[in-house]
Design a protein around this motif. Structure first.
Motif, PDB file in Angstrom:
ATOM      1  N   PRO A  89       0.802  -1.242   0.000  1.00  0.00           N
ATOM      2  CA  PRO A  89       0.000   0.000   0.000  1.00  0.00           C
ATOM      3  C   PRO A  89       0.824   1.277   0.000  1.00  0.00           C
ATOM      4  N   ASP A  90       2.068   1.221   0.526  1.00  0.00           N
ATOM      5  CA  ASP A  90       2.882   2.437   0.594  1.00  0.00           C
ATOM      6  C   ASP A  90       3.606   2.745  -0.711  1.00  0.00           C
ATOM      7  N   GLY A  91       3.376   1.932  -1.760  1.00  0.00           N
ATOM      8  CA  GLY A  91       4.001   2.175  -3.054  1.00  0.00           C
ATOM      9  C   GLY A  91       5.273   1.395  -3.282  1.00  0.00           C
ATOM     10  N   SER A  92       5.762   0.685  -2.280  1.00  0.00           N
ATOM     11  CA  SER A  92       6.948  -0.156  -2.450  1.00  0.00           C
ATOM     12  C   SER A  92       6.529  -1.539  -2.946  1.00  0.00           C
ATOM     13  N   LEU A  93       7.516  -2.356  -3.277  1.00  0.00           N
ATOM     14  CA  LEU A  93       7.282  -3.692  -3.799  1.00  0.00           C
ATOM     15  C   LEU A  93       8.031  -4.701  -2.943  1.00  0.00           C
ATOM     16  N   VAL A  94       7.584  -5.953  -3.003  1.00  0.00           N
ATOM     17  CA  VAL A  94       8.271  -7.048  -2.338  1.00  0.00           C
ATOM     18  C   VAL A  94       8.549  -8.120  -3.381  1.00  0.00           C
ATOM     19  N   ALA A  95       9.757  -8.681  -3.342  1.00  0.00           N
ATOM     20  CA  ALA A  95      10.133  -9.736  -4.284  1.00  0.00           C
ATOM     21  C   ALA A  95      11.031 -10.738  -3.569  1.00  0.00           C
ATOM     22  N   GLY A  96      11.221 -11.902  -4.201  1.00  0.00           N
ATOM     23  CA  GLY A  96      12.184 -12.872  -3.712  1.00  0.00           C
ATOM     24  C   GLY A  96      13.502 -12.665  -4.429  1.00  0.00           C
ATOM     25  N   SER A  97      14.624 -12.812  -3.699  1.00  0.00           N
ATOM     26  CA  SER A  97      15.935 -12.587  -4.303  1.00  0.00           C
ATOM     27  C   SER A  97      16.992 -13.364  -3.540  1.00  0.00           C
ATOM     28  N   GLY A  98      17.610 -14.354  -4.211  1.00  0.00           N
ATOM     29  CA  GLY A  98      18.743 -15.054  -3.619  1.00  0.00           C
ATOM     30  C   GLY A  98      18.493 -15.661  -2.262  1.00  0.00           C
ATOM     31  N   GLY A  99      17.369 -16.326  -2.091  1.00  0.00           N
ATOM     32  CA  GLY A  99      17.056 -16.960  -0.818  1.00  0.00           C
ATOM     33  C   GLY A  99      16.504 -16.026   0.225  1.00  0.00           C
ATOM     34  N   GLN A 100      16.179 -14.803  -0.174  1.00  0.00           N
ATOM     35  CA  GLN A 100      15.636 -13.825   0.769  1.00  0.00           C
ATOM     36  C   GLN A 100      14.383 -13.177   0.187  1.00  0.00           C
ATOM     37  N   ILE A 101      13.613 -12.563   1.060  1.00  0.00           N
ATOM     38  CA  ILE A 101      12.483 -11.722   0.660  1.00  0.00           C
ATOM     39  C   ILE A 101      12.916 -10.286   0.885  1.00  0.00           C
ATOM     40  N   VAL A 102      12.843  -9.461  -0.167  1.00  0.00           N
ATOM     41  CA  VAL A 102      13.380  -8.111  -0.086  1.00  0.00           C
ATOM     42  C   VAL A 102      12.318  -7.082  -0.455  1.00  0.00           C
ATOM     43  N   ARG A 103      12.498  -5.886   0.060  1.00  0.00           N
ATOM     44  CA  ARG A 103      11.648  -4.750  -0.297  1.00  0.00           C
ATOM     45  C   ARG A 103      12.350  -3.949  -1.398  1.00  0.00           C
ATOM     46  N   VAL A 140       9.035 -18.391  13.353  1.00  0.00           N
ATOM     47  CA  VAL A 140      10.470 -18.220  13.483  1.00  0.00           C
ATOM     48  C   VAL A 140      10.812 -16.769  13.155  1.00  0.00           C
ATOM     49  N   PRO A 141      11.843 -16.181  13.784  1.00  0.00           N
ATOM     50  CA  PRO A 141      12.270 -14.844  13.382  1.00  0.00           C
ATOM     51  C   PRO A 141      12.622 -14.811  11.896  1.00  0.00           C
ATOM     52  N   ALA A 142      12.118 -13.840  11.185  1.00  0.00           N
ATOM     53  CA  ALA A 142      12.183 -13.848   9.729  1.00  0.00           C
ATOM     54  C   ALA A 142      13.597 -13.686   9.185  1.00  0.00           C
ATOM     55  N   LYS A 143      14.367 -12.749   9.723  1.00  0.00           N
ATOM     56  CA  LYS A 143      15.659 -12.418   9.115  1.00  0.00           C
ATOM     57  C   LYS A 143      16.729 -13.471   9.358  1.00  0.00           C
ATOM     58  N   GLY A 144      16.539 -14.318  10.342  1.00  0.00           N
ATOM     59  CA  GLY A 144      17.542 -15.339  10.613  1.00  0.00           C
ATOM     60  C   GLY A 144      17.210 -16.688  10.004  1.00  0.00           C
ATOM     61  N   TYR A 145      16.076 -16.796   9.325  1.00  0.00           N
ATOM     62  CA  TYR A 145      15.626 -18.108   8.851  1.00  0.00           C
ATOM     63  C   TYR A 145      16.235 -18.438   7.495  1.00  0.00           C
ATOM     64  N   HIS A 146      16.624 -19.713   7.329  1.00  0.00           N
ATOM     65  CA  HIS A 146      17.151 -20.195   6.057  1.00  0.00           C
ATOM     66  C   HIS A 146      16.031 -20.913   5.308  1.00  0.00           C
ATOM     67  N   PHE A 147      15.520 -20.286   4.282  1.00  0.00           N
ATOM     68  CA  PHE A 147      14.464 -20.917   3.487  1.00  0.00           C
ATOM     69  C   PHE A 147      14.997 -22.188   2.835  1.00  0.00           C
ATOM     70  N   ALA A 148      14.110 -23.163   2.633  1.00  0.00           N
ATOM     71  CA  ALA A 148      14.485 -24.387   1.931  1.00  0.00           C
ATOM     72  C   ALA A 148      14.758 -24.091   0.466  1.00  0.00           C
ATOM     73  N   ASP A 149      13.983 -23.215  -0.097  1.00  0.00           N
ATOM     74  CA  ASP A 149      14.082 -22.880  -1.514  1.00  0.00           C
ATOM     75  C   ASP A 149      15.059 -21.717  -1.686  1.00  0.00           C
ATOM     76  N   LYS A 150      15.918 -21.806  -2.671  1.00  0.00           N
ATOM     77  CA  LYS A 150      16.809 -20.691  -2.965  1.00  0.00           C
ATOM     78  C   LYS A 150      16.051 -19.535  -3.621  1.00  0.00           C
ATOM     79  N   GLN A 151      14.794 -19.796  -3.940  1.00  0.00           N
ATOM     80  CA  GLN A 151      13.973 -18.773  -4.562  1.00  0.00           C
ATOM     81  C   GLN A 151      12.614 -18.682  -3.868  1.00  0.00           C
ATOM     82  N   PRO A 152      12.544 -18.283  -2.589  1.00  0.00           N
ATOM     83  CA  PRO A 152      11.235 -18.059  -1.965  1.00  0.00           C
ATOM     84  C   PRO A 152      10.527 -16.932  -2.702  1.00  0.00           C
ATOM     85  N   ILE A 153       9.228 -17.076  -2.854  1.00  0.00           N
ATOM     86  CA  ILE A 153       8.495 -16.149  -3.719  1.00  0.00           C
ATOM     87  C   ILE A 153       7.287 -15.569  -2.990  1.00  0.00           C
ATOM     88  N   PRO A 154       7.186 -14.248  -2.854  1.00  0.00           N
ATOM     89  CA  PRO A 154       5.967 -13.645  -2.320  1.00  0.00           C
ATOM     90  C   PRO A 154       4.872 -13.692  -3.377  1.00  0.00           C
TER      91      PRO A 154
END
Length: 349
Positions: free
Chosen positions: A105-119, A148-162
């Motif tokens: 809603p604030d005009g930013s975007l969220v995407a998956g990148s290199g095993g992380q979710i980024v703004r 689980v705390p989000a920033k310390g978690y290791h996703f199973a997928d190298k490409q987690p996708i919002p």
């Protein structure tokens, strides 16, 4: 100009396409003559003839989203946007491993990148890491923690996708066989697909998931009748589907599902196709309605009505049916793009 289509749901190409042709967006039936579509109409928002538009919306997009004020974002080779001026703007050349796209809603975007979710900021540049950490992640099939705390978690997928954002600003994410909700720095497991439901590795694409206010929809087997609704308690059940739908030929449960997306509440929109027709259906509360209908295109040439700025009938769509689907609750409109030479915007509310 000659159009060539490769396969039923394949890529559309043009012979001798030139980038100068691309942005007849302010002309070619557009410019000051653009009219806002009403319910029952589809606006031909963009032709993907030309490198820049094709790089944003071509084939099956890796990301498609509608933000505030009908701002449309597409991601394929590049990250692009189309705003109120109906002009295409490339925000980021060569997306380099970005997957999935959700507009906040604030005009930013969220995407998956290199095993992380980024703004991503409004210019398409990474501004923050929201979830995920480098390192070896959960093994395939291993049970995921309930939270689980989000920033310390290791996703199973190298490409987690919002794939969706809810009204409470929580972002829904697919991570191989797990569906997560990200909010306030915490990942909460909504559902883990049982290993018995697949004979091999489970990796759910965002086209197979839709987020509702209290429900997540999963189209694992890619037929309308096999879509399951996942409740807040993590249990799943088949969706309620009428035996017949006005305007749909044959058994609706047998329709093949191309893409699903939420409707901003607890229903969903489905891009589905049968032997001779394609549909966008709205499913909610056990009822179903045809929003868009198009015949399978067997011609190498598009209808002359399908030009940027033109309005066409949504239930008698003369343009090839695009593949990917995104909905914006703030604007009450759907956007369709991919595997077709056009991007369409369709008001539904």
């Amino acid at each position: 100009m000659e159009w060539v289509k490769s396969g039923r749901r394949g890529r559309w190409l043009t012979a001798g396409a030139a980038s100068a042709v691309l942005l007849g967006l302010a002309g070619c039936g557009g410019g000051d003559d653009w009219k806002e579509p009403k319910q029952g109409q589809a606006l031909v928002l963009l032709s993907t003839d030309g490198d820049a538009a094709y790089n944003g919306f071509g084939d099956t997009p890796l990301g498609l989203a509608v933000g505030r004020d009908n701002q449309v974002y597409g991601m394929f080779v590049d990250l692009v946007t189309v705003g109120k001026d109906h002009k295409l703007k490339t925000l980021r050349h060569h997306i380099n491993g970005l997957y999935g796209l959700v507009a906040l809603p604030d005009g930013s975007l969220v995407a998956g990148s290199g095993g992380q979710i980024v703004r991503l900021n409004a210019n398409g540049q990474q501004s923050a890491v929201l979830a995920g950490a480098e390192g070896t992640g959960r093994k395939e099939g291993q049970p995921a923690p309930s939270s689980v705390p989000a920033k310390g978690y290791h996703f199973a997928d190298k490409q987690p996708i919002p794939f969706a954002v809810r009204a409470d600003d929580s972002v829904l994410i697919t991570d191989e066989d797990v569906i997560w909700s990200l909010k306030g720095g915490t990942l909460t497991r909504l559902y883990q697909i049982p290993a018995a439901s697949s004979q091999g590795r489970i990796r759910v694409a965002p086209s197979q998931l839709a987020g509702g206010t209290h429900t997540v929809y999963l189209a694992l087997q890619q037929t309308l009748g096999s879509i399951r609704a996942i409740g807040p308690d993590g249990t799943s059940r088949p969706i309620a589907l009428p035996r017949s739908i006005a305007g749909v030929t044959g058994d609706p449960s047998a329709l093949h599902v191309a893409w699903i997306t939420g409707d901003g509440a607890d229903g969903l929109y489905v891009n589905a196709f049968g032997k001779s027709k394609s549909y966008v259906l709205h499913l909610a509360g056990g009822k179903a309605e045809v929003i868009v209908e198009g015949a399978d295109d067997k011609s190498d040439k598009p209808d002359p009505a399908c030009k940027p700025g033109h309005l066409v009938e949504a239930k008698k769509l003369p343009c090839p049916m695009p593949y990917a689907l995104a909905y914006s609750a703030s604007s009450g409109s759907l956007v369709m793009a991919g595997s077709a030479p056009y991007v369409l915007r369709i008001p539904v509310k």
